[in-house]
Design an enzyme around this catalytic site. Structure first.
Site, PDB file in Angstrom:
ATOM      1  CD1 TRP A  38      -2.361  -1.764   2.252  1.00  0.00           C
ATOM      2  CD2 TRP A  38      -3.029  -1.177   0.214  1.00  0.00           C
ATOM      3  NE1 TRP A  38      -3.462  -2.517   1.931  1.00  0.00           N
ATOM      4  CE2 TRP A  38      -3.892  -2.179   0.681  1.00  0.00           C
ATOM      5  CE3 TRP A  38      -3.254  -0.639  -1.056  1.00  0.00           C
ATOM      6  CZ2 TRP A  38      -4.958  -2.662  -0.066  1.00  0.00           C
ATOM      7  CZ3 TRP A  38      -4.310  -1.126  -1.804  1.00  0.00           C
ATOM      8  CH2 TRP A  38      -5.153  -2.116  -1.307  1.00  0.00           C
TER       9      TRP A  38
ATOM     10  CG  HIS B  32       0.948   0.481   5.393  1.00  0.00           C
ATOM     11  ND1 HIS B  32       0.405  -0.633   5.988  1.00  0.00           N
ATOM     12  CD2 HIS B  32       1.753   0.021   4.412  1.00  0.00           C
ATOM     13  CE1 HIS B  32       0.862  -1.718   5.390  1.00  0.00           C
ATOM     14  NE2 HIS B  32       1.680  -1.353   4.423  1.00  0.00           N
TER      15      HIS B  32
ATOM     16  CG  ASP C 266       7.014  -2.732   4.896  1.00  0.00           C
ATOM     17  OD1 ASP C 266       7.266  -3.950   4.807  1.00  0.00           O
ATOM     18  OD2 ASP C 266       6.076  -2.201   4.289  1.00  0.00           O
TER      19      ASP C 266
ATOM     20  NE  ARG D 296       9.506  -6.378   4.574  1.00  0.00           N
ATOM     21  CZ  ARG D 296       8.577  -6.580   3.640  1.00  0.00           C
ATOM     22  NH1 ARG D 296       8.657  -7.632   2.844  1.00  0.00           N
ATOM     23  NH2 ARG D 296       7.584  -5.732   3.494  1.00  0.00           N
TER      24      ARG D 296
ATOM     25  CG  HIS E 177       3.036  -3.036   8.190  1.00  0.00           C
ATOM     26  ND1 HIS E 177       3.406  -1.923   7.481  1.00  0.00           N
ATOM     27  CD2 HIS E 177       3.394  -4.100   7.425  1.00  0.00           C
ATOM     28  CE1 HIS E 177       3.966  -2.281   6.337  1.00  0.00           C
ATOM     29  NE2 HIS E 177       3.971  -3.617   6.283  1.00  0.00           N
TER      30      HIS E 177
ATOM     31  CG  ASP F 220       1.493  -5.782   4.717  1.00  0.00           C
ATOM     32  OD1 ASP F 220       1.439  -4.650   4.202  1.00  0.00           O
ATOM     33  OD2 ASP F 220       2.533  -6.263   5.201  1.00  0.00           O
TER      34      ASP F 220
ATOM     35  CG  HIS G 226       0.867  -8.056   0.451  1.00  0.00           C
ATOM     36  ND1 HIS G 226       1.902  -8.024   1.361  1.00  0.00           N
ATOM     37  CD2 HIS G 226       1.157  -7.112  -0.479  1.00  0.00           C
ATOM     38  CE1 HIS G 226       2.776  -7.095   1.005  1.00  0.00           C
ATOM     39  NE2 HIS G 226       2.341  -6.521  -0.110  1.00  0.00           N
TER      40      HIS G 226
ATOM     41  CG  HIS H  20       3.631  -6.903  -5.177  1.00  0.00           C
ATOM     42  ND1 HIS H  20       3.147  -8.016  -4.531  1.00  0.00           N
ATOM     43  CD2 HIS H  20       3.888  -6.006  -4.188  1.00  0.00           C
ATOM     44  CE1 HIS H  20       3.131  -7.806  -3.222  1.00  0.00           C
ATOM     45  NE2 HIS H  20       3.581  -6.584  -3.004  1.00  0.00           N
TER      46      HIS H  20
END
Length: 258
Positions: free
Chosen positions: A27, A32, A71, A74, A134, A138, A144, A168
């Site tokens: 997004w 988000h 993110d 991550r 988050h 997603d 996703h 994507h």
């Protein structure tokens, strides 16, 4: 003539925004934050108090500001928490096949909900809140919950808004940027939009299966050069997925924190 000028302006805006180099975030940052703001407006009083208490551990933070934390932090352990991949011939969730060891977005959400509603130290519960804000967003981004064989559209190359990309990335950021609305404007508009009948379903397995079924619609995979009609067709879908994500995030937080 005014409509033509507006369409050209939107196209140029989308081209400029979509052409900027940025990490792939579901997004995008804007999406988000929109989901977080929609959820914030739907929190129950007890849930809002507890969310505010946890956020006070890091003064100045809000649901929107923490919405991309997962993110930004991550790592190889958590990379698989952001998506689920289905075989191309089915959108029916199979835990052993699609989420071994809980390493998918559905398993990660279930784990973080359990932490948030537990008596764990506040620092752990705040981290769980960050993940939930988050990851619930997603799982509502259709790709996703896409197909394993093309890595959720990452290997399906397209040209959109004047540049080469992949499907994507188009759904992560290209479509939402083409709307030319800032976070507050988009969230306010979505609050006025009628909700999908499924928003009260807080089963995130169903949310993942919904995303997969959108990906499986005839025409979801566009021509390599994405036509304007594709954008027009799927902007309402994008609106509904953002709105549904915000409502379901609020529902999960209300359940966990009431």
């Amino acid at each position: 003539m005014t409509g033509v000028i507006r369409n050209v302006t939107l196209a140029l805006t989308a081209f400029i925004a979509f052409s900027q180099p940025s990490p792939v975030l579901a997004w995008g940052v804007q999406g988000h934050k929109v989901v977080a703001n929609l959820a914030q407006a739907q929190l129950s009083a007890p849930a809002r108090r507890e969310v505010d208490r946890l956020l006070a551990l890091e003064p100045g933070e809000t649901l929107a500001s923490i919405s991309t934390w997962a993110d930004e932090h991550r790592n190889p352990t958590t990379a698989g928490w952001h998506y689920i991949n289905f075989p191309r011939d089915t959108c029916t969730f199979d835990k052993e096949r699609d989420c071994p060891g809980g390493q998918c977005v559905v398993g990660a959400i279930e784990k973080q909900v359990a932490v948030l509603r537990s008596n764990a130290p506040d620092e752990r519960r705040l981290a769980a809140l960050k993940y939930l804000v988050h990851l619930v967003a997603d799982v509502h981004q259709p790709l996703h919950g896409g197909y394993r064989d093309d890595k959720g559209g990452n290997t399906y190359q397209v040209q959109a808004f004047g540049r080469g990309s992949n499907l994507h990335a188009l759904w992560d950021s290209g479509l939402i940027k083409s709307m030319d609305e800032d976070v507050d404007t988009l969230a306010a508009r979505l609050q006025r939009t009628p909700a999908s009948k499924s928003v009260s379903d807080l089963n995130l397995v169903h949310a993942a299966e919904e995303s997969c079924r959108i990906v499986g619609e005839p025409g979801f995979y566009p021509e390599r050069k994405v036509p304007a009609v594709y954008v027009d067709r799927y902007l309402p879908t994008l609106d509904q997925r953002l709105k549904t994500a915000g409502s379901r995030l609020a529902g999960l937080l209300n359940q966990a924190l009431d």
